[in-house]
Design a protein around this motif. Structure first.
Motif, short mmCIF file in Angstrom:
data_model
loop_
_atom_site.label_atom_id
_atom_site.label_comp_id
_atom_site.label_asym_id
_atom_site.label_seq_id
_atom_site.Cartn_x
_atom_site.Cartn_y
_atom_site.Cartn_z
N CYS A 1 56.14 50.65 44.52
CA CYS A 1 55.50 49.74 43.97
C CYS A 1 55.13 49.46 43.20
O CYS A 1 55.80 50.13 41.93
CB CYS A 1 53.96 50.30 44.18
SG CYS A 1 52.47 49.74 43.37
N PRO A 2 54.70 48.43 42.15
CA PRO A 2 55.18 47.11 40.85
C PRO A 2 54.35 48.41 40.36
O PRO A 2 54.99 49.18 38.92
CB PRO A 2 55.06 46.25 40.60
CG PRO A 2 55.08 45.47 42.01
CD PRO A 2 55.04 47.08 42.84
N ILE B 1 56.41 54.70 34.44
CA ILE B 1 57.55 54.06 33.56
C ILE B 1 57.23 52.42 33.33
O ILE B 1 56.88 52.72 31.60
CB ILE B 1 58.46 54.43 33.60
CG1 ILE B 1 58.93 56.37 34.15
CG2 ILE B 1 59.48 53.93 32.29
CD1 ILE B 1 60.28 55.93 34.40
N VAL B 2 57.03 51.73 34.46
CA VAL B 2 56.89 50.52 34.00
C VAL B 2 55.82 50.12 33.35
O VAL B 2 55.20 49.59 32.22
CB VAL B 2 57.21 49.77 35.16
CG1 VAL B 2 56.43 48.83 35.63
CG2 VAL B 2 58.67 49.45 35.49
N LEU B 3 54.33 50.83 34.06
CA LEU B 3 53.20 50.84 33.38
C LEU B 3 53.35 50.84 32.38
O LEU B 3 52.41 50.13 30.94
CB LEU B 3 51.56 51.52 34.32
CG LEU B 3 51.57 50.81 35.97
CD1 LEU B 3 50.88 51.42 36.28
CD2 LEU B 3 50.83 48.90 35.46
N ALA B 4 53.26 52.19 31.33
CA ALA B 4 53.54 52.58 30.33
C ALA B 4 54.09 51.59 29.16
O ALA B 4 53.73 50.73 28.28
CB ALA B 4 54.21 53.89 30.27
N ILE C 1 55.10 48.21 29.78
CA ILE C 1 54.40 47.04 29.69
C ILE C 1 53.05 46.50 30.72
O ILE C 1 52.83 45.29 30.81
CB ILE C 1 55.58 45.68 30.71
CG1 ILE C 1 55.32 46.09 31.90
CG2 ILE C 1 57.05 45.66 29.87
CD1 ILE C 1 57.06 45.10 32.66
N GLY C 2 52.50 47.39 30.55
CA GLY C 2 51.11 47.56 31.37
C GLY C 2 51.33 46.74 32.56
O GLY C 2 51.97 46.49 33.17
N GLY D 1 53.33 40.21 36.77
CA GLY D 1 54.48 39.32 36.53
C GLY D 1 55.56 39.70 35.89
O GLY D 1 56.90 38.57 36.14
N LEU D 2 56.35 40.72 35.54
CA LEU D 2 58.07 40.71 34.96
C LEU D 2 58.89 41.61 35.71
O LEU D 2 59.47 41.69 36.09
CB LEU D 2 57.89 41.40 33.41
CG LEU D 2 57.53 40.29 32.43
CD1 LEU D 2 57.02 41.22 31.15
CD2 LEU D 2 58.25 38.42 32.62
#
Length: 141
Positions: free
Chosen positions: A84-85, A90-93, A95-96, A102-103
């Motif tokens: 789940c994106p 790690i991704v949330l920390a 790039i939010g 979006g990315l």
């Protein structure tokens, strides 16, 4: 014959382990421990199935273990590809939430293809080296 049966049973068990290691934390395999904010996308099912099949094939082929890094990298990339994106801490920390959607989400199918390419390459190398014993190598073809 007995060695071959053991190898196939081991390959099947490790394929099942791959299914659980990739499918349970990403909640593609429904379970009570993990959840997703974004529903499973249609392409994640075939990526998980191909990951399991290629990993099982790699373990079923008797050859020196020269492509273990590709197998491990392929399975790890598959976890990031089908997860789940917005559930990836790690991704949330980095790039939010908006960046994750979006990315990161548009990049995940590319990661899935790279993952499957690494796994297919590892299986191909192992198949080609199936006649090798120690340092001596008699490759078919």
């Amino acid at each position: 014959m007995r060695s071959r049966n053991y190898r196939y049973a081991r390959a099947a068990a490790l394929g099942l382990l791959t299914l659980l290691v990739v499918g349970v934390p990403t909640d593609i395999v429904a379970n009570p421990w993990f959840g997703r904010e974004i529903p499973v996308r249609w392409w994640e099912y075939p990526v998980l199935a191909a990951t399991v099949l290629l990993t099982t094939a790699w373990f079923a082929i008797q050859a020196p273990r020269r492509a273990e890094g590709r197998v491990a990298s392929g399975v790890l990339l598959a976890v990031f590809a089908v997860g789940c994106p917005v559930c990836n801490k790690i991704v949330l920390a980095a790039i939010g939430t908006s960046g994750a959607l979006g990315l990161w989400a548009p990049v995940q199918p590319v990661l899935a293809l790279v993952s499957l390419a690494l796994l297919a390459l590892a299986v191909g190398v192992r198949w080609r080296l199936r006649g090798c014993v120690g340092e001596e190598c008699v490759t078919p073809g």
